[in-house]
Scaffold this active site. Structure first.
Site, mmCIF file in Angstrom:
data_model
loop_
_atom_site.group_PDB
_atom_site.id
_atom_site.type_symbol
_atom_site.label_atom_id
_atom_site.label_comp_id
_atom_site.label_asym_id
_atom_site.label_seq_id
_atom_site.Cartn_x
_atom_site.Cartn_y
_atom_site.Cartn_z
ATOM 1 N N ARG A 1 -1.882 -6.801 -3.638
ATOM 2 C CA ARG A 1 -0.910 -6.538 -2.566
ATOM 3 C C ARG A 1 -0.266 -7.835 -2.076
ATOM 4 O O ARG A 1 0.916 -7.863 -1.762
ATOM 5 C CB ARG A 1 -1.579 -5.794 -1.407
ATOM 6 C CG ARG A 1 -1.879 -4.340 -1.773
ATOM 7 C CD ARG A 1 -2.906 -3.736 -0.865
ATOM 8 N NE ARG A 1 -2.426 -3.507 0.466
ATOM 9 C CZ ARG A 1 -3.205 -3.484 1.551
ATOM 10 N NH1 ARG A 1 -4.503 -3.689 1.438
ATOM 11 N NH2 ARG A 1 -2.683 -3.255 2.718
ATOM 12 N N LYS B 1 0.759 -5.422 11.586
ATOM 13 C CA LYS B 1 1.991 -4.694 11.913
ATOM 14 C C LYS B 1 1.682 -3.313 12.487
ATOM 15 O O LYS B 1 2.289 -2.889 13.451
ATOM 16 C CB LYS B 1 2.873 -4.527 10.660
ATOM 17 C CG LYS B 1 3.275 -5.827 10.003
ATOM 18 C CD LYS B 1 4.250 -5.618 8.856
ATOM 19 C CE LYS B 1 3.677 -4.843 7.676
ATOM 20 N NZ LYS B 1 2.610 -5.545 6.937
ATOM 21 N N ARG C 1 -10.218 1.592 3.590
ATOM 22 C CA ARG C 1 -9.163 1.990 2.658
ATOM 23 C C ARG C 1 -9.457 1.454 1.263
ATOM 24 O O ARG C 1 -9.894 0.319 1.120
ATOM 25 C CB ARG C 1 -7.815 1.417 3.130
ATOM 26 C CG ARG C 1 -7.175 2.235 4.218
ATOM 27 C CD ARG C 1 -5.982 1.563 4.844
ATOM 28 N NE ARG C 1 -5.022 0.976 3.911
ATOM 29 C CZ ARG C 1 -3.839 0.467 4.272
ATOM 30 N NH1 ARG C 1 -3.478 0.503 5.555
ATOM 31 N NH2 ARG C 1 -3.036 -0.053 3.400
ATOM 32 N N ARG D 1 10.504 -2.706 1.636
ATOM 33 C CA ARG D 1 9.561 -3.637 1.016
ATOM 34 C C ARG D 1 10.176 -4.292 -0.211
ATOM 35 O O ARG D 1 9.522 -5.107 -0.850
ATOM 36 C CB ARG D 1 8.333 -2.852 0.577
ATOM 37 C CG ARG D 1 7.058 -3.248 1.341
ATOM 38 C CD ARG D 1 5.998 -2.342 0.831
ATOM 39 N NE ARG D 1 4.666 -2.695 1.123
ATOM 40 C CZ ARG D 1 3.936 -2.127 2.082
ATOM 41 N NH1 ARG D 1 4.482 -1.279 2.936
ATOM 42 N NH2 ARG D 1 2.676 -2.428 2.191
ATOM 43 N N ARG E 1 -11.226 -4.608 7.810
ATOM 44 C CA ARG E 1 -10.460 -3.498 8.394
ATOM 45 C C ARG E 1 -11.142 -2.158 8.146
ATOM 46 O O ARG E 1 -11.624 -1.858 7.057
ATOM 47 C CB ARG E 1 -9.050 -3.464 7.813
ATOM 48 C CG ARG E 1 -8.251 -2.280 8.362
ATOM 49 C CD ARG E 1 -6.802 -2.497 8.308
ATOM 50 N NE ARG E 1 -6.267 -2.422 6.958
ATOM 51 C CZ ARG E 1 -4.979 -2.599 6.678
ATOM 52 N NH1 ARG E 1 -4.126 -2.871 7.645
ATOM 53 N NH2 ARG E 1 -4.552 -2.521 5.447
HETATM 54 P P1 AMP Z 1 0.723 -0.149 4.011
HETATM 55 O O1 AMP Z 1 -0.061 0.848 4.809
HETATM 56 O O2 AMP Z 1 2.064 -0.464 4.613
HETATM 57 O O3 AMP Z 1 -0.073 -1.391 3.678
HETATM 58 O O4 AMP Z 1 1.081 0.557 2.600
HETATM 59 C C1 AMP Z 1 0.047 0.980 1.732
HETATM 60 C C2 AMP Z 1 0.612 1.214 0.339
HETATM 61 O O5 AMP Z 1 1.609 2.254 0.374
HETATM 62 C C3 AMP Z 1 1.302 0.034 -0.311
HETATM 63 O O6 AMP Z 1 0.400 -0.886 -0.919
HETATM 64 C C4 AMP Z 1 2.184 0.745 -1.341
HETATM 65 O O7 AMP Z 1 1.419 1.200 -2.454
HETATM 66 C C5 AMP Z 1 2.646 1.983 -0.570
HETATM 67 N N1 AMP Z 1 3.890 1.717 0.195
HETATM 68 C C6 AMP Z 1 4.030 1.695 1.549
HETATM 69 N N2 AMP Z 1 5.296 1.421 1.898
HETATM 70 C C7 AMP Z 1 5.970 1.254 0.734
HETATM 71 C C8 AMP Z 1 7.322 0.933 0.417
HETATM 72 N N3 AMP Z 1 8.236 0.706 1.381
HETATM 73 N N4 AMP Z 1 7.664 0.853 -0.899
HETATM 74 C C9 AMP Z 1 6.771 1.078 -1.870
HETATM 75 N N5 AMP Z 1 5.485 1.361 -1.654
HETATM 76 C C10 AMP Z 1 5.072 1.448 -0.359
#
Ligand code: AMP
Length: 217
Positions: free
Chosen positions: A172, A13, A161, A94, A128
């Site tokens: 996740r 994404k 990461r 989410r 990644r």
């Molecule tokens: P991402 O970069 O989108 O994979 O997000 C990394 C982490 O940020 C996730 O595993 C969550 O811990 C937190 N996070 C990102 N977006 C959200 C959201 N909309 N609601 C809750 N936690 C989020």
């Protein structure tokens, strides 16, 4: 156009969103900022802000930050003038409560569901690499930076990461299935969902994305 990018972690994404910003600018003539809640949290952590201190352990574990904190953050971001021509929300909503809250402060035009099998997710996240400075994504096998550990675009440090470690990736995926996947039916029910096959290499996914929005065909 106000767009939501749905899909499991590792569906690509973030990578696609960076390309979509250019595509939408050319096709519609309007800026569509790429708003990634994950990137906002990671930069708060890097800067050591109160938000960063609050969410660091949660991100490292692969769990979700609480709805209210996340909703407040997005509400504030969508109040800025640069989203007037549209936006790309990557990683938000989410959960169903986040989607319901979003409906109260912004119109959603399309929700794109980036669909990909678990095996491909594991392969992508396992390799990644991310630039600490500009957030650009690389892959240890398929898309290496020219110089190891250094971003081709800004010279920043390229790192792994913490939440791309295998235990966090499993968590996740579990969280995605239980809390985020129900959004697919939520937006389908509103007639806003478009499925995009995110399995092929990124150039093909870009084509699938354009086709899904009826751009450049
Ligand atoms: P991402 O970069 O989108 O994979 O997000 C990394 C982490 O940020 C996730 O595993 C969550 O811990 C937190 N996070 C990102 N977006 C959200 C959201 N909309 N609601 C809750 N936690 C989020």
């Amino acid at each position: 156009m106000n767009l939501i990018f749905l899909g499991p972690p590792g569906a690509g994404k973030g990578t696609l969103a960076s390309k979509a910003v250019e595509i939408l600018k050319e096709a519609l003539g309007a800026g569509h900022p790429h708003i990634s809640t994950g990137a906002i949290f990671r930069s708060a952590i890097a800067e050591g802000t109160p938000l960063g201190l609050k969410v660091k352990a949660i991100l490292d574990s692969g769990k979700l930050v609480d709805d209210q904190t996340t909703i407040d953050l997005v509400k504030e971001r969508l109040a800025r003038a640069d989203v007037r021509g549209g936006y790309i929300l990557d990683g938000f909503p989410r959960t169903i409560p986040q989607a319901e809250a979003l409906a109260g402060f912004s119109r959603v035009d399309r929700a794109l569901n980036f669909d990909i099998p678990d095996a491909a997710v594991l392969e992508r996240l396992g390799g990644r690499r991310v630039c600490r400075k500009c957030g650009h994504n690389f892959h240890a096998v398929f898309d290496k930076p020219k110089q190891e550990g250094v971003c081709d675009h800004c010279g920043g440090e390229v790192y792994i990461r913490d939440d791309d470690r295998p235990e966090a990736v499993q968590k996740r995926l579990e969280v995605y299935r239980s809390q985020t996947a129900p959004l697919i039916d939520f937006y389908r029910g509103k007639g806003l969902l478009i499925d995009v096959d995110a399995g092929p290499p990124v150039n093909q996914v870009v084509e699938n994305f354009k086709k899904a929005l009826g751009i450049g065909i």
